[in-house]
Scaffold this motif. Structure first.
Motif, PDB file in Angstrom:
ATOM      1  N   ALA A   1       0.837  -1.198   0.000  1.00 34.23           N
ATOM      2  CA  ALA A   1       0.000   0.000   0.000  1.00 34.23           C
ATOM      3  C   ALA A   1       0.872   1.247   0.000  1.00 34.23           C
ATOM      4  CB  ALA A   1      -0.915   0.007   1.226  1.00 34.23           C
ATOM      5  N   GLY A   2       0.259   2.363  -0.351  1.00 35.93           N
ATOM      6  CA  GLY A   2       0.962   3.641  -0.318  1.00 35.93           C
ATOM      7  C   GLY A   2       2.188   3.648  -1.203  1.00 35.93           C
ATOM      8  N   MET A   3       3.264   4.256  -0.720  1.00 36.03           N
ATOM      9  CA  MET A   3       4.483   4.357  -1.531  1.00 36.03           C
ATOM     10  C   MET A   3       5.151   2.995  -1.754  1.00 36.03           C
ATOM     11  SD  MET A   3       7.157   6.083   1.165  1.00 36.03           S
ATOM     12  CE  MET A   3       8.686   5.746   0.325  1.00 36.03           C
ATOM     13  N   HIS A   4       4.727   1.985  -1.007  1.00 38.55           N
ATOM     14  CA  HIS A   4       5.287   0.639  -1.171  1.00 38.55           C
ATOM     15  C   HIS A   4       4.389  -0.259  -2.016  1.00 38.55           C
ATOM     16  CE1 HIS A   4       8.476   1.490   1.629  1.00 38.55           C
ATOM     17  NE2 HIS A   4       7.574   1.978   2.466  1.00 38.55           N
ATOM     18  N   PHE A   5       3.389   0.329  -2.699  1.00 35.64           N
ATOM     19  CA  PHE A   5       2.495  -0.472  -3.527  1.00 35.64           C
ATOM     20  C   PHE A   5       3.282  -1.093  -4.678  1.00 35.64           C
ATOM     21  CE2 PHE A   5      -0.715  -1.246  -6.793  1.00 35.64           C
ATOM     22  CZ  PHE A   5      -1.614  -1.989  -6.058  1.00 35.64           C
ATOM     23  N   CYS A   6       3.019  -2.355  -4.953  1.00 36.11           N
ATOM     24  CA  CYS A   6       3.737  -3.125  -5.970  1.00 36.11           C
ATOM     25  C   CYS A   6       3.527  -2.532  -7.361  1.00 36.11           C
ATOM     26  CB  CYS A   6       3.254  -4.573  -5.937  1.00 36.11           C
ATOM     27  SG  CYS A   6       3.984  -5.606  -7.210  1.00 36.11           S
ATOM     28  N   ILE A   7       4.620  -2.181  -8.017  1.00 41.59           N
ATOM     29  CA  ILE A   7       4.535  -1.600  -9.353  1.00 41.59           C
ATOM     30  C   ILE A   7       4.056  -2.635 -10.384  1.00 41.59           C
ATOM     31  CG2 ILE A   7       6.925  -2.066 -10.011  1.00 41.59           C
ATOM     32  CD1 ILE A   7       6.906   0.760 -11.300  1.00 41.59           C
ATOM     33  N   GLY A   8       4.218  -3.911 -10.079  1.00 38.49           N
ATOM     34  CA  GLY A   8       3.797  -4.974 -10.994  1.00 38.49           C
ATOM     35  C   GLY A   8       2.373  -5.455 -10.774  1.00 38.49           C
ATOM     36  N   ALA A   9       1.634  -4.839  -9.841  1.00 38.25           N
ATOM     37  CA  ALA A   9       0.280  -5.287  -9.512  1.00 38.25           C
ATOM     38  C   ALA A   9      -0.668  -5.309 -10.718  1.00 38.25           C
ATOM     39  CB  ALA A   9      -0.306  -4.445  -8.388  1.00 38.25           C
ATOM     40  N   PRO A  10      -0.709  -4.260 -11.552  1.00 35.15           N
ATOM     41  CA  PRO A  10      -1.622  -4.304 -12.705  1.00 35.15           C
ATOM     42  C   PRO A  10      -1.312  -5.466 -13.654  1.00 35.15           C
ATOM     43  CG  PRO A  10      -0.920  -2.057 -12.307  1.00 35.15           C
ATOM     44  CD  PRO A  10      -0.080  -2.942 -11.426  1.00 35.15           C
ATOM     45  N   LEU A  11      -0.030  -5.736 -13.890  1.00 38.21           N
ATOM     46  CA  LEU A  11       0.355  -6.854 -14.754  1.00 38.21           C
ATOM     47  C   LEU A  11      -0.052  -8.188 -14.113  1.00 38.21           C
ATOM     48  CD1 LEU A  11       1.698  -8.068 -17.223  1.00 38.21           C
ATOM     49  CD2 LEU A  11       3.886  -7.914 -16.005  1.00 38.21           C
ATOM     50  N   ALA A  12       0.180  -8.339 -12.822  1.00 39.62           N
ATOM     51  CA  ALA A  12      -0.185  -9.578 -12.130  1.00 39.62           C
ATOM     52  C   ALA A  12      -1.690  -9.824 -12.209  1.00 39.62           C
ATOM     53  CB  ALA A  12       0.262  -9.517 -10.669  1.00 39.62           C
ATOM     54  N   ARG A  13      -2.475  -8.770 -12.042  1.00 46.13           N
ATOM     55  CA  ARG A  13      -3.936  -8.915 -12.121  1.00 46.13           C
ATOM     56  C   ARG A  13      -4.370  -9.291 -13.530  1.00 46.13           C
ATOM     57  NH1 ARG A  13      -4.407  -3.965  -8.274  1.00 46.13           N
ATOM     58  NH2 ARG A  13      -4.897  -5.016  -6.327  1.00 46.13           N
ATOM     59  N   LEU A  14      -3.767  -8.671 -14.541  1.00 46.97           N
ATOM     60  CA  LEU A  14      -4.086  -8.986 -15.930  1.00 46.97           C
ATOM     61  C   LEU A  14      -3.727 -10.433 -16.254  1.00 46.97           C
ATOM     62  CD1 LEU A  14      -5.038  -8.089 -18.716  1.00 46.97           C
ATOM     63  CD2 LEU A  14      -2.714  -7.303 -19.164  1.00 46.97           C
ATOM     64  N   GLU A  15      -2.543 -10.870 -15.816  1.00 47.02           N
ATOM     65  CA  GLU A  15      -2.134 -12.261 -16.052  1.00 47.02           C
ATOM     66  C   GLU A  15      -3.127 -13.237 -15.424  1.00 47.02           C
ATOM     67  OE1 GLU A  15       1.756 -12.138 -14.325  1.00 47.02           O
ATOM     68  OE2 GLU A  15       2.730 -11.838 -16.265  1.00 47.02           O
ATOM     69  N   LEU A  16      -3.594 -12.923 -14.229  1.00 39.88           N
ATOM     70  CA  LEU A  16      -4.549 -13.792 -13.556  1.00 39.88           C
ATOM     71  C   LEU A  16      -5.877 -13.836 -14.303  1.00 39.88           C
ATOM     72  CD1 LEU A  16      -5.100 -15.596 -11.142  1.00 39.88           C
ATOM     73  CD2 LEU A  16      -5.843 -13.585  -9.897  1.00 39.88           C
ATOM     74  N   GLN A  17      -6.357 -12.694 -14.741  1.00 38.20           N
ATOM     75  CA  GLN A  17      -7.633 -12.654 -15.490  1.00 38.20           C
ATOM     76  C   GLN A  17      -7.541 -13.477 -16.768  1.00 38.20           C
ATOM     77  OE1 GLN A  17      -8.373  -8.489 -16.043  1.00 38.20           O
ATOM     78  NE2 GLN A  17      -8.975  -8.165 -13.913  1.00 38.20           N
ATOM     79  N   VAL A  18      -6.437 -13.352 -17.484  1.00 33.99           N
ATOM     80  CA  VAL A  18      -6.251 -14.105 -18.739  1.00 33.99           C
ATOM     81  C   VAL A  18      -6.131 -15.590 -18.460  1.00 33.99           C
ATOM     82  CG1 VAL A  18      -4.678 -14.491 -20.678  1.00 33.99           C
ATOM     83  CG2 VAL A  18      -5.265 -12.153 -19.988  1.00 33.99           C
TER      84      VAL A  18
END
Length: 86
Positions: free
Chosen positions: A65-82
């Motif tokens: 969360a905050g300044m430590h939020f994972c920069i790869g989170a959007p990619l990880a979510r997209l990979e999971l959806q696919v």
């Protein structure tokens, strides 16, 4: 949520902080945080040890969360959806 990508990380206290009654962390002390355990807290999740992708109680902390939020989170979510559709 079920299996966090990062299970433990370290932080340093900048000031004296009481993290629980009677437990005080002094400036400069290292704190080990078990991120993977937060997702298994029975106070936050009903039946936390069960893998149920359809859960409605999604309070995932795996991406930080905050300044430590994972920069790869959007990619990880997209990979999971696919992958789930496949």
């Amino acid at each position: 949520r079920f299996d966090a990508p990062l299970h433990m990380f370290m932080r340093y206290a900048y000031q004296e902080t009481e993290i629980a009654p009677g437990i005080v962390v002094q400036p400069g002390q290292t704190i080990g945080l078990l991120l993977g355990m937060a997702n298994h807290d029975p106070r936050a999740f009903a039946d936390p040890q069960a893998f149920r992708p359809e859960r409605t109680d999604q309070k995932n902390v795996s991406f930080g969360a905050g300044m430590h939020f994972c920069i790869g989170a959007p990619l990880a979510r997209l990979e999971l959806q696919v992958s789930l559709k496949t």
